[in-house]
Design a protein around this motif. Structure first.
Motif, mmCIF file in Angstrom:
data_model
loop_
_atom_site.group_PDB
_atom_site.id
_atom_site.type_symbol
_atom_site.label_atom_id
_atom_site.label_comp_id
_atom_site.label_asym_id
_atom_site.label_seq_id
_atom_site.Cartn_x
_atom_site.Cartn_y
_atom_site.Cartn_z
ATOM 1 N N UNK A 296 38.549 18.219 38.291
ATOM 2 C CA UNK A 296 38.548 19.054 39.490
ATOM 3 C C UNK A 296 39.840 18.865 40.273
ATOM 4 N N UNK A 297 40.290 17.608 40.411
ATOM 5 C CA UNK A 297 41.537 17.355 41.138
ATOM 6 C C UNK A 297 42.699 18.107 40.500
ATOM 7 N N UNK A 298 42.731 18.155 39.166
ATOM 8 C CA UNK A 298 43.792 18.873 38.471
ATOM 9 C C UNK A 298 43.664 20.383 38.663
ATOM 10 N N UNK A 299 42.456 20.895 38.445
ATOM 11 C CA UNK A 299 42.242 22.343 38.511
ATOM 12 C C UNK A 299 42.430 22.890 39.920
ATOM 13 N N UNK A 300 42.094 22.084 40.920
ATOM 14 C CA UNK A 300 42.134 22.550 42.300
ATOM 15 C C UNK A 300 43.469 22.261 42.992
ATOM 16 N N UNK A 301 44.434 21.726 42.252
ATOM 17 C CA UNK A 301 45.772 21.494 42.798
ATOM 18 C C UNK A 301 46.731 22.467 42.131
ATOM 19 N N UNK A 302 47.066 23.541 42.840
ATOM 20 C CA UNK A 302 47.932 24.567 42.257
ATOM 21 C C UNK A 302 49.344 24.046 42.031
ATOM 22 N N UNK A 303 49.840 23.252 42.955
ATOM 23 C CA UNK A 303 51.201 22.737 42.872
ATOM 24 C C UNK A 303 51.174 21.221 43.075
ATOM 25 N N UNK A 304 51.443 20.488 42.012
ATOM 26 C CA UNK A 304 51.481 19.037 42.104
ATOM 27 C C UNK A 304 52.807 18.594 42.715
ATOM 28 N N UNK A 305 52.769 17.564 43.546
ATOM 29 C CA UNK A 305 54.005 16.983 44.058
ATOM 30 C C UNK A 305 54.732 16.254 42.929
ATOM 31 N N UNK A 306 56.050 16.427 42.857
ATOM 32 C CA UNK A 306 56.841 15.837 41.775
ATOM 33 C C UNK A 306 57.974 15.016 42.380
ATOM 34 N N UNK A 307 57.917 13.700 42.175
ATOM 35 C CA UNK A 307 58.964 12.789 42.629
ATOM 36 C C UNK A 307 59.679 12.247 41.403
#
Length: 438
Positions: A150-161
């Protein structure tokens, strides 16, 4: 080659429960001072390998290994966990049930459920975002349970560092996630990356209150060095389930540190995979559970490449009625992982009546061509000899008890390379001790 150090059930807060858990951990309660020689093992005395949570495969039919657990980005392929599921049997499912729902983040106009503040060190690119399927998102982490999916599917844009190739960043990346409301749901997916031959530290600090389902994905490039420090400094009503999944490249090194002090219920599942020879993985953890607080830490190290090294060390203290901690350590040494060296350790210090610590170390070994593999786990109260020694030198009992706890955690705290975090942890532990011992 193995070390089992599990004190008898009488040393923990719940004698019956700890006797059961001792069996589950593969260590029929064995007093720490009892030593079983290799000669005695040969005569059939003492616990066998299976009884120590060690599975050695010899080509005969066996149950699926930890590494064969189902993974998918499709939420529909996962069901809600029950207490019959091995990986959830210690978890208070009723308390954490809001995080098993397929719900979007409850942001409001001008009022996000979680406020993110990110600081990027000099020499690093600005914070980026990654959509599902956009590399390197998904290179390391593929969900193993419904909350992660769910965390993956519901996060349209992941933060990338990201630390760029050949960069050696002196200052850490800093990300603070501050929850605004204990009744509001939040989902997060964060991708941390060190490209080839780079060096970087990432500090993730969780504060405030929310119901957070979180993925942290770590892509450690060849010959790079990554340090990740995840701090769970939540308020007392926060709920948090996190999956941390790393993939360690050739001759790369990852130091992964988890510190859990706050939250009503927190569960961190830290998975590490070796994708090429020569990798090193160090997993460190520190936790302090208070009255009615639940803290669970699970680690899984997948030795899928030869000549890699992993070491895990978690220490926790518990105080107050209903304080509960769970540590489960799994290490899989695959058939192709010759030359592996691995060790995992968990220590728990029970400070008051009514607290309970469960500790379950496991090893799965598919090849005998390894350098070494072992584990140790123990739960106990204050060491009477240490207290006697300190009091005999004029130190009052309360101060002597504080010194014992400080010493218990000191070794791990000193391995944190960010000075202000070391000091903040020491101060937090002192605050906990002031509440429990005054």
């Amino acid at each position: 080659m193995t070390s089992t150090d599990v004190k008898g059930p009488e040393s923990a807060g719940d004698p019956v429960a700890n006797e059961v858990v001792g069996g589950a951990a593969g260590a029929a309660p064995v007093l720490a001072q009892e030593v079983i020689s290799e000669e005695d093992r040969g005569r059939g005395k003492g616990p066998k390998l299976e009884d120590e949570g060690i599975a050695v495969k010899d080509g005969k039919p066996s149950a699926a290994t930890r590494g064969e657990r189902h993974r998918s980005f499709d939420v529909a392929e996962f069901s809600r966990p029950t207490s019959k599921n091995e990986e959830w049997r210690f978890t208070p499912l009723r308390v954490l049930s809001p995080l098993f729902e397929d719900l979007a983040t409850e942001d409001r106009e001008g009022d996000p459920a979680v406020d993110y503040q990110v600081s990027v060190p000099e020499g690093a690119p600005e914070v980026g975002t990654l959509a599902p399927g956009q590399s390197p998102r998904g290179e390391a982490l593929v969900p193993e349970d419904i909350t992660s999916a769910v965390a993956s599917a519901r996060t349209d844009q992941a933060l990338h560092l990201r630390a760029p190739r050949n960069a050696e960043l002196a200052e850490p990346f800093r990300l603070t996630a501050h929850g605004r409301d204990a009744e509001r749901r939040s989902n997060a997916h964060i991708v941390l990356q060190t490209e080839e031959s780079s060096t970087a530290t990432f500090v993730l600090d969780h504060t405030g209150s929310t119901r957070m389902a979180e993925n942290v994905e770590m892509v450690v490039g060849d010959n790079s060095q990554m340090t990740v420090i995840s701090l769970q400094n939540w308020e007392d009503d926060a709920l948090h389930i996190a999956t941390h999944h790393s993939k360690v490249g050739r001759d790369a090194r990852l130091k992964h540190i988890v510190v859990s002090l706050g939250g009503r219920a927190v569960r961190v599942n830290a998975i590490g995979e070796f994708s090429a020879p020569g990798g090193e993985l160090e997993k460190l953890g520190l936790y302090f559970a208070d009255e009615k607080q639940f803290l669970e830490h699970r680690i899984f190290v997948d030795h899928a490449a030869p000549n890699c090294t992993s070491n895990s060390a978690y220490k926790g203290a518990l105080q107050g009625s209903g304080a509960r901690s769970v540590w489960v350590g799994d290490v899989l040494i695959r058939r192709e992982a010759e030359g592996t060296s691995t060790y995992e350790l968990n220590r728990n210090l029970v400070l008051t009546e009514g607290a309970r610590a469960d500790s379950v170390p496991n090893l799965e070994i598919e090849t005998g061509e390894i350098e070494g593999a072992g584990h140790a786990a123990a739960t106990g109260r204050f060491d009477d000899e240490q207290l006697f020694y300190l009091r005999a030198r004029g130190i009052p009992e309360l101060e002597a008890r504080r010194l014992v706890v400080r010493g218990f955690f000191a070794e791990l705290i000193q391995q944190i390379d960010v000075p202000e975090i070391r000091q903040a942890l020491s101060d937090s532990i002192e605050d906990e001790l002031q509440r429990s011992m005054n």
